[in-house]
Design a protein around this motif. Structure first.
Motif, PDB file in Angstrom:
ATOM      1  N   UNK A  72       0.811  -1.217   0.000  1.00  0.00           N
ATOM      2  CA  UNK A  72       0.000   0.000   0.000  1.00  0.00           C
ATOM      3  C   UNK A  72       0.846   1.269   0.000  1.00  0.00           C
ATOM      4  N   UNK A  73       0.334   2.264  -0.686  1.00  0.00           N
ATOM      5  CA  UNK A  73       0.883   3.611  -0.550  1.00  0.00           C
ATOM      6  C   UNK A  73       0.408   4.137   0.790  1.00  0.00           C
ATOM      7  N   UNK A  74       1.262   4.857   1.486  1.00  0.00           N
ATOM      8  CA  UNK A  74       0.861   5.359   2.799  1.00  0.00           C
ATOM      9  C   UNK A  74       0.668   6.865   2.782  1.00  0.00           C
ATOM     10  N   UNK A  75       1.506   7.562   2.052  1.00  0.00           N
ATOM     11  CA  UNK A  75       1.255   8.994   1.902  1.00  0.00           C
ATOM     12  C   UNK A  75       2.056   9.517   0.730  1.00  0.00           C
ATOM     13  N   UNK A  76       1.612  10.642   0.236  1.00  0.00           N
ATOM     14  CA  UNK A  76       2.367  11.307  -0.814  1.00  0.00           C
ATOM     15  C   UNK A  76       2.282  12.806  -0.591  1.00  0.00           C
ATOM     16  N   UNK A  83       7.113   9.956  -1.446  1.00  0.00           N
ATOM     17  CA  UNK A  83       6.118   8.886  -1.373  1.00  0.00           C
ATOM     18  C   UNK A  83       6.509   7.941  -0.251  1.00  0.00           C
ATOM     19  N   UNK A  93       3.095  -0.457 -10.052  1.00  0.00           N
ATOM     20  CA  UNK A  93       2.093   0.276  -9.262  1.00  0.00           C
ATOM     21  C   UNK A  93       2.386   1.771  -9.291  1.00  0.00           C
ATOM     22  N   UNK A  97      -0.055   4.699 -10.871  1.00  0.00           N
ATOM     23  CA  UNK A  97      -0.646   5.715 -10.010  1.00  0.00           C
ATOM     24  C   UNK A  97      -0.073   7.108 -10.257  1.00  0.00           C
ATOM     25  N   UNK A  98       1.202   7.195 -10.629  1.00  0.00           N
ATOM     26  CA  UNK A  98       1.837   8.513 -10.642  1.00  0.00           C
ATOM     27  C   UNK A  98       2.190   9.066 -12.010  1.00  0.00           C
ATOM     28  N   UNK A 101       0.266  11.836 -13.189  1.00  0.00           N
ATOM     29  CA  UNK A 101       0.546  13.113 -12.518  1.00  0.00           C
ATOM     30  C   UNK A 101       1.932  13.636 -12.873  1.00  0.00           C
TER      31      UNK A 101
END
Ligand SMILES: Cc1cc2nc3c(=O)[nH]c(=O)nc-3n(C[C@H](O)[C@H](O)[C@H](O)COP(=O)(O)OP(=O)(O)OC[C@H]3O[C@@H](n4cnc5c(N)ncnc54)[C@H](O)[C@@H]3O)c2cc1C
Lengths: 449, 245
Positions: A72-76, A83, A93, A97-98, A101
């Motif tokens: 899991x991603x926890x924060x960005x 990240x 992944x 996800x990125x 962006x």
């Protein structure tokens, strides 16, 4: 309550599968439980997606703890691009996800299936090593589960010795349960320049001309070409192409190879033909084109399980780096030895590396690295040993994430910070809870088995 | 719209919540492991720009059902409510045989709890006249087997309940999907012998979203389990009772 699965686990090259037990925690609390429960099985080792080629991610009769479901991603933080993620997050992944962006992993290995935990443990390098350095250079901190069951935050300022030992430390210091990685700007497309290279000298000229300015550089060498054609291949440089059509590069499902191929599929004539075609694909005058970033970074991922091409006996991957000063002669020597055996291999990869990594066992040094598959057939042992000696004598070293074969003596002679690494292990893991088949083979912390 | 995801720590639910969020839905994660759900919520918030909330919830405790309903309504704030029900446990049959309490717990998490919760939520779906409930059944509920019959019978009960609920809600415009996964590569099946054709949690989650979008009623995931179960259901009982499966 940890459930252990008994199975055979191998590296990507599948030469030496090991019987072991494995747990696959899905939550952080289950990781602690699995680690406590592993004590009764002796040696313990973290494992990611098993993309290291040799015996780095297996421990015979021991307990593997898989990080793949801690994904899991926890924060960005969009202002710092930092990240925080669990170790089972893969490069794929991050791309999914990125990239929409405008961000990507700052350094990426050649497969998007590698996990962040695995890339940290190998201190992986990409096609941009000259300028970006290796993976560990972009990691701000890690949370490391160590032998006594505690979790320590490690960074350049905090538990700095453990931090340096864990980067490139092949899972031997503990289990990385979270890490903070700084992402870099990217765009979904790159402009790739390909040129045909006729011999090794030309390769060295091209690298010298672009390694300090191009964003990405990589060479593909026909490892079966001999004589005047020795070292012929394709040289690629690439730059981000932010103006190219903005299509998110939806990851294509890879085509599977459903069974192990019979031996003849990789016989010398077939591979020779393939390499010839690959070389001729690029016109003599070279060419320029736009490619989706994932296709450029991960060309092999479009064939799922391509390691099965090599059949049941598997294959070794040899990757060594040699310093700039000796590189030209050493690489020539290696290519001659490979071509002379005709031990067929698809394209070999030639890259430049920019300097030492942060980790005590980091592989890179300023120089040139050659990587190629060597099918596990008669004569492979001798070839691997002779390549190992060339690399050693040239002042180079062999990459642990690929290695399945080098001797403990070569390893000790070529990793100058090994003693420091071993003293960190002695301090934080006095009972030797963490071990791998690789650490046993290379005699890390004791005589080889 | 929002999805209320129940049993949100399971990997099927984790994948479902991710994929639903990527399609733009708000996500309410309900389950017992608050720390783990907070991590899932952070994961979703990092991937997708949607509202996410965590609610502590125990399906086995019927007194918490009404609180979840209120939490869902306040979180939805007028948007359409949808529900993904993935809670459940699958102890080994031998363990259940040794411990009657475990049989009770298995029935509660897989059947009674689900029914009581859905009874609470049904009026919400009737009132909003739309929305989807996806409940995880199991191929184990298609036929009672030696190796898994308490779990299987609870799922069989759930299947029957969902058929009735579907009939009740279709009149209003809401929809019920019964999703029957075969073997899935989760903590529930990790290390169990005798598994075959094991699917990834992400594939099951995809099948669930597709089934909801297409308003399918009963869906096997992956689809070929329909064929396998058709054969298994047709084996005569006098033979089946002797099989070691
Ligand atoms: C097609 C292909 C191309 C590649 N290209 C490159 C390349 O260009 N550059 C490069 O540097 N490498 C490359 N590699 C190698 C790959 O990047 C490394 O082997 C990487 O470690 C694989 O990650 P993994 O998740 O599969 O880890 P595994 O292979 O499962 O494990 C590798 C090591 O990481 C350790 N580890 C895994 N997870 C953790 C954790 N959570 N905490 C602590 N230790 C952990 C293991 O103990 C083991 O020692 C390539 C591999 C393939 C198959």
């Amino acid at each position: 309550m940890t459930r252990w699965k008994s199975d055979r686990f191998a590296g990507w090259g599948r030469t030496a599968p090991a019987l072991a037990r494995a747990a696959r925690p899905e939550r952080q609390a289950e990781l602690d439980a699995a680690f406590a429960s592993a004590r009764e099985f002796g040696a313990t080792l973290p494992r990611g997606n098993g993309r290291s080629y040799g015996d780095a991610a297996q421990v015979t009769d021991g307990a593997l703890i898989l990080g793949t479901r801690l994904d899991r991603f926890i924060s960005f933080d969009a202002t710092t691009n930092l990240l925080v993620a669990e170790p089972g997050v893969t490069f794929g992944d991050i791309l999914t996800a990125f990239l929409p962006r405008g961000l990507a992993a700052p350094v990426s290995p050649g497969t998007m299936y590698a996990t962040l935990g695995g890339a940290l443990a190998a201190d992986a390098h990409g096609k941009n090593h000259d300028r970006a350095g290796s993976f560990g250079a972009h990691v701000e901190w890690i949370d490391l589960l160590i032998a006594n069951g505690e979790t320590l935050r490690c960074s350049r300022d905090q538990n700095a010795d453990l931090f340096r030992a864990t980067i490139g430390g092949m899972g031997l210091t503990g289990f990385v349960r979270r890490l903070a990685l700084r992402l870099a700007s990217a765009s979904p497309f790159v402009r790739v320049k390909e040129s045909r290279i006729d011999d090794l000298d030309e390769f060295f000229e091209e690298f010298a001309a672009s390694r300090d300015s191009a964003t990405f550089t990589v060479g593909w060498v026909d490892a079966l070409a001999k004589g005047g054609r020795l070292g012929r291949g394709i040289f690629e440089t690439a730059e981000y192409a932010p103006d190219a059509a903005q299509r998110p590069p939806g990851l294509r499902a890879p085509k599977p190879i459903p069974f192990d191929l019979p031996g003849f599929a990789l016989s010398a004539p077939i591979v020779r033909g393939f390499n010839e075609l690959y070389w001729r694909r690029v016109p003599e005058a070279g060419r320029d084109g736009i490619r989706a970033l994932d296709r450029f970074l991960y060309p092999l991922d479009s064939l799922a399980d391509w390691n099965r091409l090599y059949g049941k006996r598997g294959f070794h991957q040899f990757q060594a780096v040699v310093p700039d000063g000796t590189a030209r002669d050493a690489v020539r020597d290696m290519l001659e030895k490979i071509a002379a055996t005709g031990n067929a291999s698809f394209l070999a990869v030639l890259k430049t590396l920019g300097g030492e990594g942060h980790g005590l066992l980091s592989f890179p040094m300023r120089g040139v690295t050659l990587a190629l598959d060597i099918p596990n057939v008669a004569g492979a042992d001798e070839l691997l040993s002779s390549l190992e000696f060339v690399a050693r004598d040239a002042g180079g070293r062999i990459y642990l994430a690929k290695d399945s074969h080098q001797s403990a003596a070569t390893f000790r002679a070529t990793y100058p910070r090994l003693a420091e690494f071993e003293s960190v292990l002695a301090e934080f893991d006095p009972e030797k809870r963490f071990e791998s088949d690789l650490s046993r083979r290379l005699g890390i912390r004791g005589r080889p088995a | 719209m929002i999805w209320v995801v129940i049993g949100a720590s399971s990997t099927i639910a984790r994948e479902f919540a991710r994929q639903a969020a990527m399609q733009g839905a708000g996500i309410l994660l309900a389950g017992r492991d608050r720390d783990d759900l907070a991590t899932n919520a952070a994961d979703i918030a990092t991937r997708a720009n949607v509202p996410v909330r965590v609610e502590h919830f125990d399906l086995a405790d019927a007194s918490e059902h009404i609180a979840l309903l209120h939490a869902a309504q306040s979180f939805a704030n007028g948007a359409e409510i949808n529900l993904f029900l993935a809670a459940g446990t699958m102890p080994a049959q031998t363990e259940i045989d040794a411990d009657p309490g475990l049989a009770a717990a298995t029935i509660v998490t897989n059947y009674t709890g689900a029914v009581l919760l859905l009874q609470r939520f049904a009026p919400v779906f009737e009132a909003q006249k739309s929305g989807t409930i996806i409940a995880l059944g199991s191929v184990a509920g298609d036929r009672g087997r030696l190796k898994n019959y308490v779990y299987g019978s609870a799922k069989a009960g759930l299947h029957a309940y969902l058929q009735g609920l579907r009939a009740r809600l279709v009149r209003t415009g809401a929809h019920v999907v019964t999703l029957k996964p075969g073997f899935v590569d989760t903590a529930m099946t990790w290390g169990l012998p005798g598994l075959f054709l094991v699917a990834s949690p992400a594939a099951i989650a995809r099948a669930a979203l597709t089934a909801a979008a297409k308003k399918r009623d009963i869906v096997y995931a992956p689809f070929f389990w329909w064929g396998i179960m058709t054969i298994i259901k047709n084996i005569p009982e006098r033979i089946f009772k002797k099989l070691n499966i």
